[in-house]
Each structure stands twice: as C-alpha cells, then as structure tokens.
Enzyme design. Structure first.
Site, PDB file in Angstrom:
ATOM      1  N   LYS A  82       0.870  -1.188   0.000  1.00  0.00           N
ATOM      2  CA  LYS A  82       0.000   0.000   0.000  1.00  0.00           C
ATOM      3  C   LYS A  82       0.903   1.233   0.000  1.00  0.00           C
ATOM      4  O   LYS A  82       1.471   1.605   1.016  1.00  0.00           O
ATOM      5  CB  LYS A  82      -0.883  -0.013   1.247  1.00  0.00           C
ATOM      6  CG  LYS A  82      -2.241   0.636   1.097  1.00  0.00           C
ATOM      7  CD  LYS A  82      -2.245   2.129   0.828  1.00  0.00           C
ATOM      8  CE  LYS A  82      -1.965   3.017   2.001  1.00  0.00           C
ATOM      9  NZ  LYS A  82      -1.743   4.431   1.571  1.00  0.00           N
ATOM     10  N   GLU A 126      10.008   1.832  10.362  1.00  0.00           N
ATOM     11  CA  GLU A 126      11.120   2.747  10.046  1.00  0.00           C
ATOM     12  C   GLU A 126      10.521   4.142  10.052  1.00  0.00           C
ATOM     13  O   GLU A 126       9.743   4.478   9.156  1.00  0.00           O
ATOM     14  CB  GLU A 126      11.691   2.429   8.667  1.00  0.00           C
ATOM     15  CG  GLU A 126      12.286   1.048   8.528  1.00  0.00           C
ATOM     16  CD  GLU A 126      13.552   0.869   9.348  1.00  0.00           C
ATOM     17  OE1 GLU A 126      14.177   1.885   9.713  1.00  0.00           O
ATOM     18  OE2 GLU A 126      13.893  -0.276   9.652  1.00  0.00           O
ATOM     19  N   CYS A 144      14.322  11.218   5.624  1.00  0.00           N
ATOM     20  CA  CYS A 144      14.288  10.843   7.041  1.00  0.00           C
ATOM     21  C   CYS A 144      15.673  10.889   7.676  1.00  0.00           C
ATOM     22  O   CYS A 144      15.815  11.206   8.853  1.00  0.00           O
ATOM     23  CB  CYS A 144      13.680   9.459   7.196  1.00  0.00           C
ATOM     24  SG  CYS A 144      14.569   8.193   6.265  1.00  0.00           S
ATOM     25  N   GLU A 185      10.484  16.535  14.162  1.00  0.00           N
ATOM     26  CA  GLU A 185      10.846  16.443  12.738  1.00  0.00           C
ATOM     27  C   GLU A 185       9.966  17.379  11.897  1.00  0.00           C
ATOM     28  O   GLU A 185       8.742  17.319  11.967  1.00  0.00           O
ATOM     29  CB  GLU A 185      10.635  14.997  12.270  1.00  0.00           C
ATOM     30  CG  GLU A 185      11.053  14.773  10.828  1.00  0.00           C
ATOM     31  CD  GLU A 185      10.651  13.380  10.319  1.00  0.00           C
ATOM     32  OE1 GLU A 185       9.504  12.975  10.542  1.00  0.00           O
ATOM     33  OE2 GLU A 185      11.491  12.726   9.684  1.00  0.00           O
TER      34      GLU A 185
HETATM   35  P1  NAD Z   1       2.596   8.679   7.202  1.00  0.00           P
HETATM   36  O1  NAD Z   1       2.828   7.951   8.469  1.00  0.00           O
HETATM   37  O2  NAD Z   1       1.628   9.792   7.189  1.00  0.00           O
HETATM   38  O3  NAD Z   1       2.106   7.658   6.052  1.00  0.00           O
HETATM   39  C1  NAD Z   1       2.855   6.544   5.700  1.00  0.00           C
HETATM   40  C2  NAD Z   1       1.943   5.487   5.098  1.00  0.00           C
HETATM   41  O4  NAD Z   1       1.037   5.023   6.090  1.00  0.00           O
HETATM   42  C3  NAD Z   1       1.088   5.976   3.933  1.00  0.00           C
HETATM   43  O5  NAD Z   1       1.035   4.975   2.945  1.00  0.00           O
HETATM   44  C4  NAD Z   1      -0.270   6.157   4.577  1.00  0.00           C
HETATM   45  O6  NAD Z   1      -1.326   6.032   3.654  1.00  0.00           O
HETATM   46  C5  NAD Z   1      -0.274   5.012   5.561  1.00  0.00           C
HETATM   47  N1  NAD Z   1      -1.216   5.146   6.686  1.00  0.00           N
HETATM   48  C6  NAD Z   1      -1.647   6.276   7.285  1.00  0.00           C
HETATM   49  N2  NAD Z   1      -2.503   5.980   8.288  1.00  0.00           N
HETATM   50  C7  NAD Z   1      -2.610   4.628   8.330  1.00  0.00           C
HETATM   51  C8  NAD Z   1      -3.319   3.722   9.160  1.00  0.00           C
HETATM   52  N3  NAD Z   1      -4.116   4.144  10.168  1.00  0.00           N
HETATM   53  N4  NAD Z   1      -3.188   2.403   8.939  1.00  0.00           N
HETATM   54  C9  NAD Z   1      -2.382   1.948   7.950  1.00  0.00           C
HETATM   55  N5  NAD Z   1      -1.684   2.767   7.115  1.00  0.00           N
HETATM   56  C10 NAD Z   1      -1.793   4.096   7.317  1.00  0.00           C
HETATM   57  O7  NAD Z   1       4.034   9.163   6.714  1.00  0.00           O
HETATM   58  P2  NAD Z   1       4.381  10.061   5.450  1.00  0.00           P
HETATM   59  O8  NAD Z   1       3.958  11.466   5.740  1.00  0.00           O
HETATM   60  O9  NAD Z   1       3.904   9.394   4.215  1.00  0.00           O
HETATM   61  O10 NAD Z   1       5.969   9.949   5.431  1.00  0.00           O
HETATM   62  C11 NAD Z   1       6.819  10.813   6.104  1.00  0.00           C
HETATM   63  C12 NAD Z   1       7.402  10.139   7.318  1.00  0.00           C
HETATM   64  O11 NAD Z   1       8.079   8.944   6.937  1.00  0.00           O
HETATM   65  C13 NAD Z   1       8.455  11.008   7.987  1.00  0.00           C
HETATM   66  O12 NAD Z   1       8.306  10.926   9.376  1.00  0.00           O
HETATM   67  C14 NAD Z   1       9.759  10.352   7.555  1.00  0.00           C
HETATM   68  O13 NAD Z   1      10.857  10.614   8.394  1.00  0.00           O
HETATM   69  C15 NAD Z   1       9.373   8.919   7.544  1.00  0.00           C
HETATM   70  N6  NAD Z   1      10.311   8.125   6.752  1.00  0.00           N
HETATM   71  C16 NAD Z   1      11.131   7.240   7.395  1.00  0.00           C
HETATM   72  C17 NAD Z   1      12.065   6.491   6.680  1.00  0.00           C
HETATM   73  C18 NAD Z   1      12.980   5.503   7.362  1.00  0.00           C
HETATM   74  O14 NAD Z   1      13.581   4.680   6.676  1.00  0.00           O
HETATM   75  N7  NAD Z   1      13.124   5.539   8.676  1.00  0.00           N
HETATM   76  C19 NAD Z   1      12.146   6.643   5.294  1.00  0.00           C
HETATM   77  C20 NAD Z   1      11.306   7.559   4.666  1.00  0.00           C
HETATM   78  C21 NAD Z   1      10.388   8.289   5.415  1.00  0.00           C
END
Ligand code: NAD
Length: 491
Positions: free
Chosen positions: A184, A259, A292, A387
């Site tokens: 997803k 992550e 990130c 962040e």
């Molecule tokens: P997010 O948590 O808003 O969304 C991530 C994913 O989760 C999306 O696909 C979203 O549709 C899904 N999602 C949201 N609510 C959900 C739920 N209740 N149940 C299941 N899935 C759900 O994050 P974002 O804004 O897309 O990404 C940015 C974040 O990701 C930042 O905090 C960034 O640091 C982090 N990030 C971490 C890494 C790493 O390797 N540690 C890499 C890239 C990004």
C-alpha cells in the site's frame, strides 16, 4: 491484462491507476487525485481508492499466492527476483520520470540513485536468500535442525518520499523469504508502485504473490493491517501512524517493523574539513529536506562558528530551487501544498516562540520553501525536538565533545547522525556515544546494504538490511530428530 484496463498517460508512460489483485487490475467505485509537485494544478491520475472490501480481496489473493510461492525453492524465487530487477533496469527512465512528476525529487538523482536502487534491492535479496543457511548440529543424542519457514502474507506500507526505492527495499526481502505481499503506497505518490506491479506480472510472478492496493491510509491501510490472515507488517512512515499500526499488530499478535522519522544531528568539530562539512550541511536542503536520514540539527563547535557559517551560507546561496526535471535545479519542490503549509507553520511557531530565523523562513513561489536556518532560543524548542521534514535546519554550538554528544542525544528520535572530524579516534568515540541506528563520519548516505538499518527511540522498531529483513520475514523452527529413526531413506 484486459483490453478494457484503465491507463493514464504520464509524460508518455502508460500507468494504471488501479489496484493489482491476484494478477489482475481491479478498480474501485471511488478515486482520489494525485497531483504533480512540479505544478499543483496538474492532476496526474484519478487513482482507485481502496476500501475494506479491497483489502479483504487483496489479502485473500495473497493467501493464495503464498500457498504457491512459499513452496518454491530459494533458487526459483531468486530467478523471479532477478528477472524483475532486469525489467526495472530496462524501464529505469519510465519509472524515474513518473516518480519525478508524482513526487518531485530531482530527476537526475531519481534515475541514477533511487530507481536504480530498486533493481539492486531485488538482486541483493535474491542472492542473500539463496545463501541463507539452515543450521544443524547434534546434541543430547538427537539431530537439531533450524528451519526458516516463510511467515505468510506480508503487508508493506510506505511513505511518499522516495517511494520506489523504499517500496522495493521492503518488498524484496519479503518475497525473497517466501512471503506474498500486499503493498500500500502513500496517497501523495502512488504511481511508480503501479509500474512495479506491471513488472511483477511481466516477470511471471504467480498471481497473488505481489498485490498492490491504492488508497488512503486510514481507510484501506487500516483494513489491511487489521486482517488476521496477515502474518507480517512492515511500515515506513511517521511515528503517529506507527502507533495505529502497532495496535493492530498487537491485536493479531503479528510482528511488525517500523522505520520512522528522524531529527539527525550534523556535528562539526573544530578539527574538521570545514569546507566539506559546510557543503554537506547545505546539501541537507537538496530534496527540500524531505529525507528521514537528513542531518537537520547543525551542532558546531563554538570556536568555528563564524568560519563555518560563512562557508555554509555560500553553499546555500548556490542552491537553485526549480523544476526537478531541469538538470540545473538543485533543490526539489515540496511534495504537496499541505506539506508546504505544515513546514511553514513549524517556522511560524518557532518565530512566535522566540527562536531566531537566521535565513529563509518564507516561501519561494508556489512550490518551494526557502532553505531556512533557525537558531533556537533553547534546546527544548519544538523546532529542535520535532521532525519538520522540510528545508529547515537548526543551528547550535557546543564547547566540547561531551556537550556535543549530549546535544546529539537530546531528542526522542535516534535514526541517524553525521559527524565531521579529522580525528579517527574522535570519530569512533563520538560515533559510539551517539544513540542512533546509523552514524556517518565525514560522509553521508554511503552504506553497504547488508548492514543493519533502522532507528532507536521513536525512530523505529526492528532492523532492515541484509539478513535482518530476511529473519523478520521468517518463522524459525527447531526440528529435533532422535536416534529412533532406523531407516535412512534420504538418498
Ligand atoms: P505517514 O505515516 O503519514 O504515512 C505513511 C503510510 O502510512 C502511507 O502509505 C499512509 O497512507 C499510511 N497510513 C496512514 N494511516 C494509516 C493507518 N491508520 N493504517 C495503515 N496505514 C496508514 O508518513 P508520510 O507522511 O507518508 O511519510 C513521512 C514520514 O516517513 C516522515 O516521518 C519520515 O521521516 C518517515 N520516513 C522514514 C524512513 C525511514 O527509513 N526511517 C524513510 C522515509 C520516510
């Protein structure tokens, strides 16, 4: 693929905006728009908006796919994964342009770095899984054999930044270990995952082994992680979402990795190559800070404050915000207007709280936010502790090594850190003292992919990379056979 299948044209590339379930493209009664960060008035596609029924169908398909895939040998699975990698390489340009238009990162780096990494991810795990040995020994008069069993259908949920690279990084070990997958992707950059889905069909993956579900996280994402037939959940995104997913995983007693975000320090000691350190600090703005691992807290030894800032400003002044397709552009746009507004609100709150905006602190046109440097009123300031995920760095100074380490370790995050020093012993000492999943000294982003990758604190749970991800996707069994077996008919 059926003749009636929906396809949209994205700069000459035909992309399906639908799900892939059980090897077939399937739509949904409702859709959501994905727009381009290169021009927010440009709607790239009306993407299928999955719901609970979609999630149910995808997991059912994954259960069927698992029944076939898990019985193949590691070599047979590896052959599929290498074929997929070949196809990714052949379609690199198409994937990179779709990704650039959908997500906004610089096109050159997409082509050379991020999409190419997709193929590498599959090759790495194809080969690692083939050489993942079973352990056997004799003890207490019995043969002991440790078997790795594929765990079952895995749900992979990914964020909007660097989607193709992150999706393939998470999908590859799941498939290599023998699990089927439901992916997803994030709703702000869903399209390159659809090209990956096409390529799994072209590579001859049995139906249901790889499934793609599009939609909103709180809707179809939540339904996927709540399904008790799912046996692994692997998530990359924000700590807020990880809390929801973790609750669902707990309800079904399913292992999950997370992550999450970071607030990495970039520590510069007085003995450092200042030019290199300043250049690296300015490079944290390249992808508009939507990384990130970025070193977003500049911690600089007090005695070099002025020379460091002078060099830093010179490098930041050279940044060219612009269209990510233009090779002259060095600074990508923000992914979405909501995200730009979020970044802006962070800086406004910092201003209101008495933090000093040293440079930036405003929009550039409609798509970019200026590279921003903030000297916080205190280490407790929100802008230091949370962040932003945008082109906003903080600047603080320290008197000595102990203070540097103290500041580096002073947030709840612990994903990454960057240290600049010419002293090898200091690099080791400080590197060991910093609480983070990865610490770079005098470099950034370079990493052998077999090394563990993940975060401490609220930056995550579990480790990816190399065998770590394969272990996560397997259930271990200890098989003990006592001497009572008299007939050796193994040959
Ligand atoms: P997010 O948590 O808003 O969304 C991530 C994913 O989760 C999306 O696909 C979203 O549709 C899904 N999602 C949201 N609510 C959900 C739920 N209740 N149940 C299941 N899935 C759900 O994050 P974002 O804004 O897309 O990404 C940015 C974040 O990701 C930042 O905090 C960034 O640091 C982090 N990030 C971490 C890494 C790493 O390797 N540690 C890499 C890239 C990004």
């Amino acid at each position: 693929m059926s003749a009636a299948e929906r396809r949209v044209d994205v700069e000459g590339v035909a992309v399906s905006p639908d799900h892939l379930i059980g090897g077939r493209r399937v739509g949904s009664p409702t859709t959501f728009e994905t727009r381009s960060p290169t021009d927010w008035s440009r709607v790239l596609a009306e993407v299928a908006r999955g719901d609970a029924d979609t999630a149910d169908a995808a997991v059912s398909a994954a259960v069927e796919g698992f029944a076939v895939w898990s019985t193949l040998t590691a070599e047979e699975r590896a052959a599929h994964l290498h074929r997929l990698a070949d196809l990714i390489e052949a379609r690199n340009d198409d994937i990179a342009i779709v990704e650039t238009l959908d997500m906004g990162f610089l096109h050159e780096s997409m082509k050379e770095r991020l999409v190419a990494r997709g193929a590498t991810n599959f090759r790495l795990y194809a080969d690692l899984a083939r050489h993942h040995e079973e352990r056997s020994w004799e003890a207490r008069g019995a043969d002991h054999v440790v078997q790795r069993m594929p765990a079952g259908p895995a749900v992979v949920i990914t964020p909007w930044n660097a989607p193709f690279m992150l999706e393939t990084w998470k999908v590859a070990p799941a498939l290599a270990a023998g699990n089927s997958v439901v992916l997803k992707p994030a709703e702000w950059s869903p399209l390159s995952a659809s090209l990956l889905a096409d390529l799994t069909v072209e590579a001859g993956f049995p139906p249901g082994v790889f499934n793609l579900v599009q939609g909103i996280g709180e809707e179809v994402g939540a339904a996927l992680v709540a399904d008790p037939r799912v046996r692994r959940i692997t998530f990359t995104g924000s700590p807020e979402t990880a809390r929801h997913i973790g609750r669902a995983a707990a309800d079904n007693i399913v292992p999950f990795t997370a992550e999450l975000g970071g607030k990495g320090p970039l520590v510069v000691f007085a003995d450092a190559d200042l030019e290199a350190a300043a250049k690296m600090a300015a490079a944290q703005y390249d992808d508009s800070g939507q990384v990130c691992l970025a070193g977003t807290r500049l911690l600089v030894e007090e005695s070099i404050r002025e020379p460091f800032l002078e060099l830093f400003h010179r490098h930041v002044d050279a940044h060219v915000p612009g269209d990510p397709r233009d090779p002259a552009t060095t600074m990508a746009p923000l992914v979405h207007p909501d995200h730009l507004a979020r970044v802006e609100a962070f800086v406004e709150r910092a201003r209101a709280a008495g933090d000093r905006v040293v440079r930036g602190g405003h929009r550039i046109g409609e798509l970019h936010y200026a590279p921003t440097l903030i000297e916080p009123a205190s280490n407790a300031s929100e802008i230091v502790q949370n962040e932003v995920f945008g082109p906003v760095l903080t600047f603080q100074t320290f008197a000595d090594e102990d203070e540097a380490v103290g500041l580096a370790n002073s947030t709840r995050y612990g994903l990454s850190a960057i240290v600049f020093t010419t002293s090898r012993s200091r690099a080791e000492r400080v590197g060991r003292a910093i609480r983070a999943g990865i610490v770079w000294a005098n470099t950034f982003l370079v990493r052998d992919l077999t090394a563990p990758f993940g975060g401490c604190g609220i930056s995550g749970i579990g480790r990816e990379g190399g065998d770590h991800a394969l272990e996560f996707h397997s259930d271990l069994k200890t098989l003990i056979i006592a001497g009572g077996t008299t007939v050796d008919d193994r040959s």
